[in-house]
Design a protein around this motif. Structure first.
Motif, short mmCIF file in Angstrom:
data_model
loop_
_atom_site.label_atom_id
_atom_site.label_comp_id
_atom_site.label_asym_id
_atom_site.label_seq_id
_atom_site.Cartn_x
_atom_site.Cartn_y
_atom_site.Cartn_z
N GLY A 719 14.55 -14.98 88.02
CA GLY A 719 13.12 -16.21 87.66
C GLY A 719 13.30 -16.46 86.12
N CYS A 720 13.92 -15.92 84.88
CA CYS A 720 14.05 -16.83 84.10
C CYS A 720 15.04 -18.08 84.92
N LEU A 721 15.95 -17.78 85.04
CA LEU A 721 16.96 -18.48 85.45
C LEU A 721 16.55 -20.05 86.06
N ASP A 722 15.70 -19.76 87.14
CA ASP A 722 15.28 -19.92 88.34
C ASP A 722 13.94 -21.37 87.83
N LEU A 723 13.44 -21.52 86.63
CA LEU A 723 12.88 -22.37 85.66
C LEU A 723 13.53 -23.56 84.49
N VAL A 724 14.92 -23.50 84.89
CA VAL A 724 15.87 -24.13 84.30
C VAL A 724 15.79 -25.82 84.88
N PRO A 725 14.90 -25.58 86.39
CA PRO A 725 15.67 -26.79 86.99
C PRO A 725 14.22 -27.82 86.77
N ALA A 726 12.45 -26.98 86.51
CA ALA A 726 11.58 -27.46 85.78
C ALA A 726 11.72 -27.93 84.63
N ALA A 727 12.92 -27.25 84.00
CA ALA A 727 12.73 -28.75 82.60
C ALA A 727 13.74 -29.75 82.37
N GLY A 728 13.67 -29.49 84.06
CA GLY A 728 14.45 -30.87 83.82
C GLY A 728 16.09 -30.71 84.23
N GLY A 729 16.77 -29.11 84.29
CA GLY A 729 18.23 -29.31 84.81
C GLY A 729 19.21 -29.13 83.68
N PRO A 730 19.87 -28.33 83.83
CA PRO A 730 20.62 -28.01 82.48
C PRO A 730 21.05 -28.34 81.43
N ASN A 731 20.98 -30.16 81.39
CA ASN A 731 20.84 -30.29 80.53
C ASN A 731 19.75 -30.91 80.02
N LEU A 732 18.37 -30.23 79.97
CA LEU A 732 17.01 -30.53 79.13
C LEU A 732 17.03 -31.47 78.92
N PRO A 733 16.35 -32.77 79.44
CA PRO A 733 16.27 -33.91 79.50
C PRO A 733 15.38 -34.21 78.66
N GLY A 734 14.69 -33.39 78.63
CA GLY A 734 13.43 -33.76 78.58
C GLY A 734 12.87 -33.05 76.67
N SER A 735 13.45 -32.16 77.04
CA SER A 735 13.76 -31.16 75.71
C SER A 735 13.98 -32.33 74.47
N ASN A 736 13.50 -31.34 73.21
CA ASN A 736 14.29 -32.34 72.16
C ASN A 736 15.42 -31.45 72.04
N PRO A 737 16.50 -32.04 70.90
CA PRO A 737 17.46 -30.90 70.49
C PRO A 737 17.41 -29.29 69.64
N CYS A 738 15.91 -29.10 69.06
CA CYS A 738 16.30 -28.18 68.81
C CYS A 738 15.49 -27.67 69.47
N SER A 739 14.83 -27.77 70.82
CA SER A 739 14.05 -26.92 71.61
C SER A 739 15.23 -26.42 72.39
N ARG A 740 16.29 -26.92 72.37
CA ARG A 740 17.18 -27.14 73.34
C ARG A 740 18.06 -26.26 72.38
N VAL A 741 18.56 -26.31 71.25
CA VAL A 741 18.85 -24.43 71.07
C VAL A 741 18.78 -22.94 71.48
N SER A 742 16.99 -22.70 71.55
CA SER A 742 16.77 -22.06 72.50
C SER A 742 16.91 -21.76 73.55
N TRP A 743 16.90 -23.16 74.28
CA TRP A 743 16.74 -22.58 75.55
C TRP A 743 18.40 -22.31 76.25
N TYR A 744 19.39 -22.72 75.17
CA TYR A 744 20.27 -22.14 76.20
C TYR A 744 20.76 -20.91 75.61
N GLU A 745 20.21 -20.25 74.45
CA GLU A 745 20.46 -19.22 73.83
C GLU A 745 19.96 -18.12 74.92
N LEU A 746 18.54 -18.65 75.36
CA LEU A 746 17.20 -17.69 76.81
C LEU A 746 18.62 -17.39 77.52
#
Length: 952
Positions: A719-746
């Motif tokens: 369920g956690c992994l299934d939310l990645v597409p809603a965030a724009g996919g693995p590259n997380l284009p809408g997230s700032n660089p700081c948030s991306r690190v937190s996403w990737y660790e999660l």
């Protein structure tokens, strides 16, 4: 005298039951010490004969004296005592035995001729005290002189029997006669004195149980002063409609159930009544000169009336000169609402006349003008408008009420249309400030129809305000076009309204995910703000530039802009700071991006406090969400959860789907961190993920990550992994660089929990790369943490260096919660490196730290890892490093096989028709027996064992 019957006394429950009582029933919360003192006086009675006792219970009106006496009576009754109780009532005739006769009446025949003198009453008391007699006399400050003489006779020569006299009265209204009665008692009569002071805030919160939000309860405590009686009055007067008051979660207080307070005025003189009515119109406090002028009586009569009110503790003198105040605002408002309407209107008119002669400010006169203004009174309309403008930042509710009154009084004529448009814009901004966004938008649209072509600045204000509301409601697309058209129409204008328009476009660009465009427009606004000398606008522009730079990954520029903005904000006094809350929003979020958790928490704490005090619901949602994140990072998990709950109450009334989604996700995340998951908040947030109006902008992407974290904490890595597409996919284009690190660790943790170490490796590599690009120890530390967790599952001997780097970087930034998470990983890495003692110390310290901040699930995990490693070491010593597989039970083997197949705990529970908690219990045993720390380890072990079996 009124009498309380014996059988009306409540049955005493045990202490745990009493602690559960709320304001809806009898309460003893916060009074255990006082009850124990009273019961001690009862225990000291000589039950065999000749020792009487005296207990004196004092405290202010409403403080809970009568409730304490009722609980005490039930307690001693359960210990075999005979109870007799009476109460003095002002102006009620008493029998010859006075208040004692009231207590002993009916049952005990005190109206007989032989029982009305002291000797007869004493004999009756002696006869009643078979085992022990407790005589409870309430409201003794109202007792008549005759009643006090009879009571004094009993205390000077008490019965030769185990009789405990309990006298209860308001110490501020104690008469000389009552003081003498107590002071002249027999020297052989021991006295126990019990004084009831205000309840603590914690006790008041327990009384309120789960009603409202923490902010609402805190404000209610402040309003009540810790007095349960005032608390009852405040609650009984509230019509609970949470959506109508975004800050407190309830309507503003309207004191419509105040008969108990009005009864205290029974029997006062005409002068005292007139004085009280005039004082209530003036306000909670008043000076003698103003009061005398308003009431239109000689000063000597007014002073006599004040003396009478002071004698009843209805009014109290203040320290400053000839000034006075009602005992509490509930008393003043009870007087106000029970006075005749014609009297009130006349007094308001007189008060305004006197204040105008004194040269009072519009804000000081506005309340009186509001109650007396006539239709067509343009001078009154002007005054209310000026008053509202002066207080809208700190008292938006009052400003909105004054502007509403001004609009009703303004005649509808062609020559007043411009004034009406101006009033509508001002009222709309007040409505927005208190969080009524849809009403604000509707009022602005109404105003813009009426705006004349030459009202350029006013139109600029209206357009900027409309754009802000549209953005908060999630419909910023149409507002963006209006903003740009307005700026183009204004040409080279450099006024404050032009700066506000540019700043609003900057906000919109940030929501749309274009930080560089945001920075450009904010820089334009900054230049104009500095030219106009507008410090609030300057701080907002700088803070927004810092947020844009941080979002773009330009830490150096973000830090420079943040330093300038912070220097301005920290120098502001409270009122100016309250008017600059927009700046506090961007400064706080910039500090989060720069991993300055302590500063972010400090700024958010102050800004939230000022916003709540000012009833400012416009920026409070953004402040609360930032506060949740900062508090959680700093290890203040309970405070973070409460802030998230407050944000939810606020968002539910805002009409903004984006705010509601963010608040629900934050609440689910904060609750999960405490080990008290809010399933409803998680379900509601999950249902909103596909709502295009809810998931818009950078705050929604942050909320998605919080929701993903919540699902992982609930044992649902998929369920956690299934939310990645809603965030724009693995590259997380809408997230700032700081948030991306937190996403990737999660995501690294989620894939490991799902048993996919290869997929986890990809996320961990992304986390490390993203952290290194930011060149900040706090962000790169999360990358190291992701890699350390991966290595523990795949190459444990290589995990130590990464874990040490993670702990060091997170500790340096003040991210207490993440640091403790990293210490759990460090403890495991130390163990695999052969440093067993260091590992044990690290895991114990991590567990203690996590328990201290309330992170129960993580504390349990730290202890589980510690015990698992001990068990693993013991198994290795016993088996001499043999490859003999661990023996799993049939059910444990089933669950291990399903974990290898990638099923979540919930899916396993459904497949095996068992509870999810049962799955968790078996999986804990599997971890310990196999010597692994996560689902990836289980999957690897099962696969390896099956491969060996096939080879054999």
């Amino acid at each position: 005298m009124a009498r309380r019957e014996d059988d009306s006394l409540p049955e005493l429950s045990d202490e745990s039951e009493r602690s559960r009582n709320t304001v809806d029933g009898p309460t003893l919360i916060g009074r255990s010490d006082e009850l124990e003192n009273l019961f001690g006086a009862f225990r000291r009675l000589d039950k065999r004969g000749r020792t009487a006792g005296l207990a004196v219970v004092t405290g202010d009106a409403g403080i809970g004296k009568t409730s304490l006496l009722a609980e005490f009576a039930a307690l001693v009754q359960s210990h075999g005592a005979v109870i007799r109780s009476g109460r003095a009532i002002r102006g009620t005739a008493t029998g010859p035995a006075g208040i004692l006769g009231d207590a002993l009446d009916d049952h005990d025949h005190t109206q007989d001729d032989d029982a009305v003198d002291p000797r007869g009453v004493r004999a009756l008391l002696t006869r009643l005290a078979g085992g022990a007699l407790v005589v409870i006399l309430d409201d003794c400050h109202l007792a008549s002189p005759a009643a006090l003489r009879m009571l004094g006779a009993m205390l000077r020569k008490p019965p030769s029997a185990p009789v405990l006299f309990v006298l209860c009265f308001r110490d501020r209204q104690t008469s000389a006669g009552l003081r003498s009665t107590i002071q002249d008692r027999s020297r052989h009569l021991p006295i126990t004195q019990v004084h009831l002071g205000p309840l603590t805030e914690r006790d008041m919160h327990r009384m309120l149980a789960d009603q409202g939000t923490t902010v609402w309860r805190r404000n209610l405590y402040r309003e009540s002063g810790g007095n349960p009686g005032y608390l009852h009055a405040l609650l009984s007067a509230r019509t609970v409609k949470w959506q109508n008051d975004p800050i407190r979660g309830a309507h503003r207080v309207a004191y419509d159930d105040s008969a108990g307070f009005i009864a205290e005025f029974d029997g006062i003189s005409a002068e005292a009544k007139a004085t009280a009515d005039a004082g209530a119109v003036i306000g909670d406090d008043f000076d003698l000169d103003l009061l005398t002028a308003v009431v239109d009586l000689p000063e000597s009569d007014v002073l006599a009336g004040i003396d009478e009110l002071i004698g009843r503790d209805l009014v109290r003198p203040l320290d400053r000169g000839r000034c006075f105040a009602f005992r509490h605002p509930v008393v003043r408002r009870a007087v106000y609402q029970h006075s005749e309407l014609c009297v009130r209107i006349s007094l308001h008119a007189k008060a305004d006349e006197v204040l105008r002669a004194r040269g009072a400010t519009p804000a000081e006169r506005a309340t009186h003008v509001q109650h007396g203004i006539r239709h067509g009174d343009l001078e009154g309309v002007k005054l209310l408008t000026e008053a509202a403008k002066a207080v809208v930042a700190t008292q938006p509710l009052a400003a909105e009420a004054w502007l509403r009154t001004a609009l009703r009084a303004l005649p509808s004529r062609d020559d007043t249309m411009a004034t009406r448009a101006m009033l509508l814009v001002a009222r709309a901004k007040a409505l927005g400030t208190i969080g009524r966004l849809r009403d604000c938008r509707q009022t602005l649209l109404e105003a813009m129809v009426l705006l004349p072509p030459d009202a350029r600045d006013l139109r600029g204000e209206a357009v900027a305000a409309l754009a802000a509301v549209e953005r908060l409601l999630g419909t910023h697309g149409s507002a963006d076009a209006v903003l740009r058209a307005e700026i183009e129409a204004r040409g080279d204008d450099f006024s404050a309204p032009s700066a506000a328009l540019r700043l609003e476009i900057a906000h919109t660009e940030l929501v749309k995910g274009d930080p560089m465009a945001c920075r450009w427009w904010a820089r334009e606004a900054l230049a104009m703000a500095r030219r106009e000398g507008d410090r609030a606008l300057e701080a907002s522009s700088l803070g927004l530039m810092g947020k844009a730079d941080g979002t773009a990954g330009n830490g150096e520029s973000a830090a420079a802009h943040l330093a300038q903005a912070t220097a301005i904000l920290d120098m502001m006094l409270d009122d100016e700071h309250t008017a600059s809350l927009d700046a506090a929003v961007w400064i706080g979020w910039s500090e989060i991006l720069l991993v300055r958790w302590y500063d972010a928490a400090r700024h958010f704490d102050r800004a939230v406090d000022r916003a709540v005090r000012a009833d400012n619901g416009l920026v409070l949602p953004q402040l609360l969400l930032g506060q949740v994140l900062a508090l959680h990072a700093r290890g203040r998990l309970v405070d973070a959860s409460e802030a998230a709950r407050n944000a939810c109450h606020l968002a539910e009334s805002s009409g903004s789907q984006g705010q509601l989604f963010a608040a629900k996700a934050m609440l689910a995340w904060a609750s999960a961190g405490l080990g008290t998951p809010d399933k409803r908040a998680e379900q509601e947030a999950s249902a909103m993920v596909q709502d295009a109006d809810a998931v818009v902008g950078w705050q929604s992407l942050l909320a998605l990550r919080m929701l993903a974290e919540t699902k992982l904490a609930a044992g649902d890595p998929q369920g956690c992994l299934d939310l990645v597409p809603a965030a724009g996919g693995p590259n997380l284009p809408g997230s700032n660089p700081c948030s991306r690190v937190s996403w990737y660790e999660l995501m690294t943790r989620a894939e490991l929990e799902a048993g996919n170490p290869e997929a986890a490796a990809k996320w961990a590599e992304l986390a490390v790369s993203a952290g290194m690009l930011l060149d900040h120890p706090g962000r790169s530390a999360l990358g190291h943490l992701a890699m350390a967790q991966l290595l523990l599952a795949t190459d444990p001997l290589a995990a130590l260096a990464r874990a040490e780097d993670a702990v060091e970087g997170l500790a340096a930034t003040g991210a207490i919660f993440d640091e403790l998470r990293a210490r759990v990983v460090l403890g495991m890495a130390l163990w695999h490196a052969g440093r067993r003692d260091d590992a044990q110390r690290e895991l114990r310290a991590a567990r203690a730290g996590l328990e201290r901040i309330g992170a129960t699930p993580w504390a349990k995990r730290a202890e589980l890892e510690r015990r698992r490693l001990i068990t693993q070491n013991g198994q290795r010593a016993t088996e001499n490093a043999s490859d003999r597989p661990a023996v799993l039970t049939r059910r444990e083997q089933q669950i291990a096989d399903l974990v290898r197949d990638g099923l979540t705990n919930r899916q396993i529970a459904r497949k095996l028709h068992i509870a999810e908690k049962t799955v968790e219990m078996h999986l804990t045993n599997v971890f310990a027996k196999l010597g692994v720390g996560n689902r990836a380890g289980v999957a690897a072990h099962v696969s390896d064992h099956q491969a060996r079996s096939l080879t054999v």
